[in-house]
Design an enzyme around this catalytic site. Structure first.
Site, PDB file in Angstrom:
ATOM      1  N   ASP A 110      -0.712  11.493   2.004  1.00 22.73           N
ATOM      2  CA  ASP A 110      -0.186  10.258   2.574  1.00 22.73           C
ATOM      3  C   ASP A 110      -0.483  10.313   4.070  1.00 22.73           C
ATOM      4  O   ASP A 110      -0.874  11.359   4.606  1.00 22.73           O
ATOM      5  CB  ASP A 110       1.320  10.149   2.316  1.00 22.73           C
ATOM      6  N   SER A 111      -0.278   9.205   4.745  1.00 21.13           N
ATOM      7  CA  SER A 111      -0.483   9.192   6.187  1.00 21.13           C
ATOM      8  C   SER A 111       0.629   9.943   6.911  1.00 21.13           C
ATOM      9  O   SER A 111       0.467  10.319   8.073  1.00 21.13           O
ATOM     10  CB  SER A 111      -0.559   7.755   6.700  1.00 21.13           C
TER      11      SER A 111
ATOM     12  N   GLU B 150      12.789   6.506   8.819  1.00 23.56           N
ATOM     13  CA  GLU B 150      12.427   7.764   9.476  1.00 23.56           C
ATOM     14  C   GLU B 150      13.443   8.149  10.557  1.00 23.56           C
ATOM     15  O   GLU B 150      13.540   9.320  10.934  1.00 23.56           O
ATOM     16  CB  GLU B 150      11.018   7.678  10.050  1.00 23.56           C
TER      17      GLU B 150
ATOM     18  N   HIS C  47       8.245   5.149   1.353  1.00 18.04           N
ATOM     19  CA  HIS C  47       9.502   5.379   2.061  1.00 18.04           C
ATOM     20  C   HIS C  47      10.689   4.689   1.369  1.00 18.04           C
ATOM     21  O   HIS C  47      11.819   5.165   1.441  1.00 18.04           O
ATOM     22  CB  HIS C  47       9.427   4.834   3.489  1.00 18.04           C
TER      23      HIS C  47
ATOM     24  N   CYS D 232       0.112   6.963  -1.090  1.00 13.79           N
ATOM     25  CA  CYS D 232       0.167   5.990  -0.005  1.00 13.79           C
ATOM     26  C   CYS D 232      -0.238   4.648  -0.592  1.00 13.79           C
ATOM     27  O   CYS D 232      -1.343   4.508  -1.129  1.00 13.79           O
ATOM     28  CB  CYS D 232      -0.799   6.406   1.107  1.00 13.79           C
TER      29      CYS D 232
ATOM     30  N   CYS E  13       6.145   0.802  -0.927  1.00 14.45           N
ATOM     31  CA  CYS E  13       5.922   1.784   0.139  1.00 14.45           C
ATOM     32  C   CYS E  13       6.696   3.023  -0.257  1.00 14.45           C
ATOM     33  O   CYS E  13       7.843   2.920  -0.723  1.00 14.45           O
ATOM     34  CB  CYS E  13       6.402   1.248   1.485  1.00 14.45           C
TER      35      CYS E  13
END
Length: 289
Positions: free
Chosen positions: A11-12, A157, A191, A74, A189
């Site tokens: 993932d990024s 985050e 997250h 991702c 996403c």
């Protein structure tokens, strides 16, 4: 047949750790090699050509590290470099590669009852309409509405998973989708599963949330078993002893903190130069048995 080599995940940044965690739950005897391309994040605001180039470099790094398969954890890379890229089905290649779009779309198509599906994702994923294309391919005529949610990732985050600010931002993003009477919401996403309880409260009980991380982990387990590529029981007699490895292209205390929040434990990070993957010391891997 069995295969003791690790499964690569990239993932990024840290979001893909939700996919790694889902794989760990589904496949406790497998080793994972995680790559967070933290030096070049975020992917969600990059051009399609740039994301495709980054994705190819990441795949080459993991292949040289000796993985047996790769999960592109991702949504942006999956949308622009896999399903939305060259159209080649990489799952049938010598190195199987799975994205998160198709598994998530499959699960959403099966979950919807009224044929109205909402998608929340990054700007790039929404612009690509990757989920809409995949969903309508599975069920022609399905109605799909997508909403870019650029503020959610930084809030997550920051650790504000159940904070009034995050709740208000999420509510404003979801309102246009709920106005279309959706009954299924794709968390587009990696997250977003971390705030699934908050999203569920806002969306209401009748809206089913679809987590692509869980969906892709099921697909990977099924297809590796079909190929005879799962680790043998003898490769990890005690699943609790399995050790995963985490690489980043730019190490930081912030990443370590967030990763600890995602996984519920501390991890050791290896700083890597993915441009020199061929000379990396970790390129040797166990032979397939």
């Amino acid at each position: 047949m069995s295969d003791a080599r690790p499964i690569g995940v990239f993932d990024s940044g840290v979001g893909g750790l939700t996919v790694a965690a889902a794989l760990r739950r589904r496949l406790p005897r497998e080793r994972l090699l995680y790559l967070g391309d933290t030096a070049r994040l975020p992917y969600g605001t990059k051009s399609a050509a740039t994301v495709r180039r980054y994705t190819q470099v990441n795949l080459e790094f993991l292949e040289r590290r000796g993985v047996k398969a790769v999960v592109v954890a991702c949504n942006t890379a999956s949308a622009l470099a896999l399903e939305g890229g060259d159209g080649h089905d990489r799952r049938e290649a010598a190195l199987p590669v799975w994205g998160v779009i198709e598994p998530g779309a499959d699960r959403a198509a099966a979950a919807t009852r009224n044929g109205r599906v909402g998608v929340i994702a990054t700007d790039s994923t929404v612009s690509s309409d990757a989920y809409g294309i995949a969903l309508r391919r599975i069920v022609p005529g399905l109605e799909v509405w997508s909403q870019a949610c650029p503020l959610l990732v930084p809030l997550i985050e920051e650790g504000w998973l159940d904070d009034p600010v995050t709740a208000e931002v999420a509510r404003r993003y979801l309102e246009p989708l709920l106005a279309h009477d959706i009954d299924t919401l794709v968390l587009g996403c990696t997250h977003y599963p971390l705030i699934a309880p908050l999203l569920s409260r806002i969306a209401g009980e009748r809206v089913v949330l679809v987590d692509s991380a869980a969906a892709v982990s099921h697909q990977v387990a099924t297809e590796l078993a079909h190929r005879g590529m799962l680790a043998a029981p003898s490769d990890a007699a005690d699943p609790s002893a399995v050790r995963d490895h985490y690489c980043v292209t730019d190490a930081s205390q912030r990443f370590e903190r967030i990763a600890g929040d995602f996984l519920g434990r501390g991890i050791a990070l290896e700083l890597v130069d993915i441009g020199n993957a061929a000379t990396d010391s970790g390129r040797n891997a166990p032979e397939r048995s």
